[in-house]
Scaffold this motif. Structure first.
Motif, mmCIF file in Angstrom:
data_model
loop_
_atom_site.group_PDB
_atom_site.id
_atom_site.type_symbol
_atom_site.label_atom_id
_atom_site.label_comp_id
_atom_site.label_asym_id
_atom_site.label_seq_id
_atom_site.Cartn_x
_atom_site.Cartn_y
_atom_site.Cartn_z
ATOM 1 N N GLU A 111 0.831 -1.211 0.000
ATOM 2 C CA GLU A 111 0.000 0.000 0.000
ATOM 3 C C GLU A 111 0.861 1.255 0.000
ATOM 4 O OE1 GLU A 111 -3.874 -1.844 2.406
ATOM 5 O OE2 GLU A 111 -2.291 -0.779 3.489
ATOM 6 N N VAL A 112 1.948 1.243 0.779
ATOM 7 C CA VAL A 112 2.856 2.399 0.805
ATOM 8 C C VAL A 112 3.529 2.566 -0.551
ATOM 9 C CG1 VAL A 112 4.952 3.349 1.853
ATOM 10 C CG2 VAL A 112 3.218 2.267 3.298
ATOM 11 N N ALA A 113 3.897 1.453 -1.194
ATOM 12 C CA ALA A 113 4.505 1.527 -2.525
ATOM 13 C C ALA A 113 3.550 2.173 -3.521
ATOM 14 C CB ALA A 113 4.897 0.125 -3.005
ATOM 15 N N GLU A 114 2.287 1.771 -3.486
ATOM 16 C CA GLU A 114 1.289 2.361 -4.393
ATOM 17 C C GLU A 114 1.140 3.859 -4.130
ATOM 18 O OE1 GLU A 114 -0.446 1.300 -6.919
ATOM 19 O OE2 GLU A 114 0.022 -0.843 -6.910
ATOM 20 N N TRP A 115 1.159 4.233 -2.870
ATOM 21 C CA TRP A 115 1.069 5.666 -2.522
ATOM 22 C C TRP A 115 2.263 6.428 -3.107
ATOM 23 C CZ3 TRP A 115 -1.964 9.432 -1.049
ATOM 24 C CH2 TRP A 115 -1.399 10.609 -0.537
ATOM 25 N N LEU A 116 3.440 5.826 -2.990
ATOM 26 C CA LEU A 116 4.648 6.477 -3.490
ATOM 27 C C LEU A 116 4.592 6.627 -5.001
ATOM 28 C CD1 LEU A 116 7.066 7.320 -1.665
ATOM 29 C CD2 LEU A 116 8.313 5.393 -2.623
ATOM 30 N N TRP A 117 4.071 5.610 -5.692
ATOM 31 C CA TRP A 117 4.024 5.639 -7.154
ATOM 32 C C TRP A 117 2.959 6.575 -7.699
ATOM 33 C CZ3 TRP A 117 3.753 -0.421 -7.314
ATOM 34 C CH2 TRP A 117 5.027 -0.942 -7.020
ATOM 35 N N THR A 179 5.124 -3.139 -14.618
ATOM 36 C CA THR A 179 6.423 -3.775 -14.395
ATOM 37 C C THR A 179 6.741 -3.850 -12.915
ATOM 38 O OG1 THR A 179 7.331 -3.079 -16.530
ATOM 39 C CG2 THR A 179 8.908 -3.534 -14.773
ATOM 40 N N ALA A 180 6.531 -2.751 -12.202
ATOM 41 C CA ALA A 180 6.851 -2.699 -10.768
ATOM 42 C C ALA A 180 6.064 -3.740 -9.984
ATOM 43 C CB ALA A 180 6.561 -1.300 -10.233
ATOM 44 N N ARG A 181 4.778 -3.839 -10.294
ATOM 45 C CA ARG A 181 3.913 -4.765 -9.542
ATOM 46 C C ARG A 181 4.257 -6.224 -9.807
ATOM 47 N NH1 ARG A 181 -0.512 -0.815 -11.633
ATOM 48 N NH2 ARG A 181 -0.561 0.724 -9.948
ATOM 49 N N VAL A 182 4.950 -6.481 -10.906
ATOM 50 C CA VAL A 182 5.379 -7.847 -11.229
ATOM 51 C C VAL A 182 6.817 -8.088 -10.775
ATOM 52 C CG1 VAL A 182 5.983 -9.358 -13.167
ATOM 53 C CG2 VAL A 182 3.783 -8.179 -13.148
ATOM 54 N N LEU A 183 7.691 -7.106 -10.947
ATOM 55 C CA LEU A 183 9.108 -7.295 -10.658
ATOM 56 C C LEU A 183 9.364 -7.576 -9.180
ATOM 57 C CD1 LEU A 183 12.097 -7.267 -11.366
ATOM 58 C CD2 LEU A 183 12.058 -4.759 -11.214
ATOM 59 N N ILE A 184 8.745 -6.815 -8.296
ATOM 60 C CA ILE A 184 9.022 -6.967 -6.861
ATOM 61 C C ILE A 184 8.687 -8.376 -6.369
ATOM 62 C CG2 ILE A 184 8.427 -6.143 -4.545
ATOM 63 C CD1 ILE A 184 8.181 -3.324 -5.780
ATOM 64 N N PRO A 185 7.475 -8.896 -6.631
ATOM 65 C CA PRO A 185 7.219 -10.278 -6.190
ATOM 66 C C PRO A 185 8.062 -11.315 -6.927
ATOM 67 C CG PRO A 185 5.389 -9.467 -7.521
ATOM 68 C CD PRO A 185 6.278 -8.297 -7.241
ATOM 69 N N THR A 186 8.483 -11.019 -8.158
ATOM 70 C CA THR A 186 9.358 -11.939 -8.883
ATOM 71 C C THR A 186 10.713 -12.044 -8.189
ATOM 72 O OG1 THR A 186 8.287 -11.493 -11.014
ATOM 73 C CG2 THR A 186 10.512 -12.385 -11.084
ATOM 74 N N LEU A 187 11.249 -10.911 -7.745
ATOM 75 C CA LEU A 187 12.532 -10.912 -7.039
ATOM 76 C C LEU A 187 12.446 -11.726 -5.752
ATOM 77 C CD1 LEU A 187 13.693 -7.192 -7.471
ATOM 78 C CD2 LEU A 187 14.455 -9.203 -8.737
ATOM 79 N N VAL A 188 11.341 -11.558 -5.028
ATOM 80 C CA VAL A 188 11.167 -12.321 -3.783
ATOM 81 C C VAL A 188 11.065 -13.811 -4.094
ATOM 82 C CG1 VAL A 188 9.609 -12.754 -1.842
ATOM 83 C CG2 VAL A 188 10.116 -10.405 -2.535
ATOM 84 N N ALA A 189 10.259 -14.174 -5.085
ATOM 85 C CA ALA A 189 10.049 -15.578 -5.420
ATOM 86 C C ALA A 189 11.312 -16.241 -5.961
ATOM 87 C CB ALA A 189 8.925 -15.701 -6.452
ATOM 88 N N GLY A 386 10.813 2.300 -4.206
ATOM 89 C CA GLY A 386 11.237 3.696 -4.265
ATOM 90 C C GLY A 386 11.975 4.004 -5.551
ATOM 91 N N TRP A 387 12.810 3.066 -5.992
ATOM 92 C CA TRP A 387 13.535 3.276 -7.255
ATOM 93 C C TRP A 387 12.565 3.414 -8.421
ATOM 94 C CZ3 TRP A 387 17.206 -1.383 -6.056
ATOM 95 C CH2 TRP A 387 18.164 -0.985 -5.104
ATOM 96 N N ILE A 388 11.518 2.602 -8.407
ATOM 97 C CA ILE A 388 10.519 2.709 -9.473
ATOM 98 C C ILE A 388 9.857 4.081 -9.435
ATOM 99 C CG2 ILE A 388 8.285 1.860 -10.272
ATOM 100 C CD1 ILE A 388 10.479 -0.037 -11.032
ATOM 101 N N ALA A 389 9.550 4.587 -8.241
ATOM 102 C CA ALA A 389 8.937 5.910 -8.115
ATOM 103 C C ALA A 389 9.849 6.986 -8.704
ATOM 104 C CB ALA A 389 8.627 6.218 -6.650
ATOM 105 N N HIS A 390 11.139 6.895 -8.422
ATOM 106 C CA HIS A 390 12.080 7.888 -8.941
ATOM 107 C C HIS A 390 12.281 7.728 -10.447
ATOM 108 C CE1 HIS A 390 13.568 10.053 -5.363
ATOM 109 N NE2 HIS A 390 13.217 8.952 -4.725
ATOM 110 N N ALA A 391 12.286 6.492 -10.930
ATOM 111 C CA ALA A 391 12.403 6.281 -12.374
ATOM 112 C C ALA A 391 11.200 6.885 -13.092
ATOM 113 C CB ALA A 391 12.513 4.786 -12.681
#
Length: 419
Positions: A111-117, A179-189, A386-391
């Motif tokens: 939720e915080v990530a979505e707020w940041l984006w 991309t962000a919503r897919v990349l983050i869980p992909t990295l964890v998995a 955060g990097w995605i937000a800045h990109a």
């Protein structure tokens, strides 16, 4: 640039989307990003196929972009970059104007990530990754040597996920958010599960990450602490890794490549790896029963004490304060908490330094049976959002604006050809 007939009731020259993009030096889709952020107003003409823009407003925005630039010299010779994402002020920090510690206390990492984006809250949101992307990332990561560090695994996972995504070069806001919503869980998995861990591939990201960090059973208080740590660490203004991401985005590297740039920088001992140093020091204090000889050894070796002090906070790091408060609710964390307080008190005899988030993160990793590298992993996964937000923000700026001029101090030409 050609003149257009003024719209009724709207005196002044109007520009098409293409003309507006040319004046601003951006792509046409970036023009609409300016509109969505309220920096530019548009009008759809009756019977027209597209929107038009007031020429004076466009030219004013172009002047403002040139003036505030890209990159300007700030106080003390430091570089400064315009951003609407994070503000650090008087021992507090804010995400889009909202107290970040309050956001982390009441909302999940996602939720915080979505707020940041987006500046919008999406209650209950979770990130999921397609099986194809996860499979490719896992195969690439599993091929690495057993002793490979987590950050190296994350870098390889990001590259593999990029190779699987044919739309990675689409830099529109909608595509980058996807991309962000897919990349983050992909990295964890893609991270290998810890031995004896009950790992999850669904549900909140913190629960999925837990089994990749420790084989200890997760209790709700510890999961809450991990989720809050992710939310607290999601961004921290222009840290070194974030600046690297913005440089990559300025050159219009795709989101995966921008994240890879951040991962490359975060591995330094003065950045993401700092929590690992605090973790090892905390274990040393627990083993020896007191911080006194540990602090003495660190100072004798000429090293700064990890986990203490922060150049942006004269007082206590607000992230540490919030995380310490949560760790007090975890019964098994008491020994590590007492050791951390001993470190702060022992050092304060000579230098009044406050705990920073690296020490608080070390309390979480030590008390949860995680390896010393776990804090760096938490840091990297959190900061990816955060990097995605800045990109995203950088994609809306003039391309290649992160191009400072070198101040040459070598031999003056012409020099003779070397023999």
């Amino acid at each position: 640039m050609r003149d257009q007939q003024p719209a009724p009731g709207r005196p002044g020259r109007r520009l098409s989307t293409k003309e507006t993009a040319e004046v601003l030096g951006v792509k046409p889709e970036t023009v609409y990003a300016y509109v969505s952020r309220g920096q530019l107003s548009s009008t759809r003409e009756p019977g027209g196929r597209g929107s038009t823009f007031d020429a004076k407003e466009v030219e004013a925005l172009a002047r403002r972009n040139r003036r505030e630039t890209s990159m300007s010299s700030g106080s003390g010779g430091e570089l400064s970059v315009r951003t609407r994402i994070t503000l650090i002020d008087k021992d507090r920090y804010y995400f889009r104007g909202v107290d970040a510690t309050e956001l982390a206390a009441h909302h999940s990492y996602e939720e915080v990530a979505e707020w940041l984006w987006t500046g919008r809250m999406r209650p209950g949101v979770t990130f999921t990754a397609p099986e194809a992307a996860v499979a490719v990332a896992r195969r690439a990561v599993d091929a690495l040597p057993e002793h490979t560090a987590p950050i190296d695994r994350l870098r390889v996972g990001a590259i593999a996920a990029a190779a699987e995504d044919p739309l990675r070069f689409d830099l529109s806001e909608e595509a980058v958010l996807g991309t962000a919503r897919v990349l983050i869980p992909t990295l964890v998995a893609a991270l290998p599960p810890q031995p004896y861990a009950h790992h999850h591939d669904e549900g909140p990201l913190a629960r999925r990450l837990w089994g990749r960090l420790t084989g200890h059973e997760a209790d709700e208080a510890s999961l809450r602490a991990l989720d809050t740590a992710l939310a607290l660490l999601v961004d921290h203004d222009l840290a070194a890794s974030t600046l690297a991401v913005r440089v990559a985005a300025s050159a219009r590297a795709h989101a995966y490549a921008a994240v890879s740039a951040g991962l490359g920088v975060i591995e330094g001992p003065l950045h993401g790896a700092a929590s690992g140093l605090a973790h090892r020091m905390l274990l040393d204090v627990l083993e020896r029963g007191t911080a006194v000889p540990v602090i003495a050894d660190e100072l004798r070796a000429g090293r700064r004490i990890p986990g203490l002090g922060h150049r942006l906070y004269p007082g206590e790091d607000p992230r540490a304060r919030a995380l310490f408060a949560l760790m007090e609710r975890v019964p098994r964390a008491e020994p590590a908490l007492l050791a951390a307080r001993d470190i702060v008190a022992t050092t304060a005899r000579h230098t009044p330094l406050h705990a920073n988030v690296d020490l608080a993160l070390a309390v979480l990793t030590v008390s949860s049976g995680m390896p010393a590298t776990a804090g760096e992993t938490v840091f990297a996964i959190a900061r990816t959002a955060g990097w995605i937000a800045h990109a995203l923000e950088e994609y809306g700026e003039r391309p290649l604006r992160m191009r400072p001029s070198g101040h040459y101090v070598g031999p003056r030409p012409p020099q003779a050809l070397p023999e």
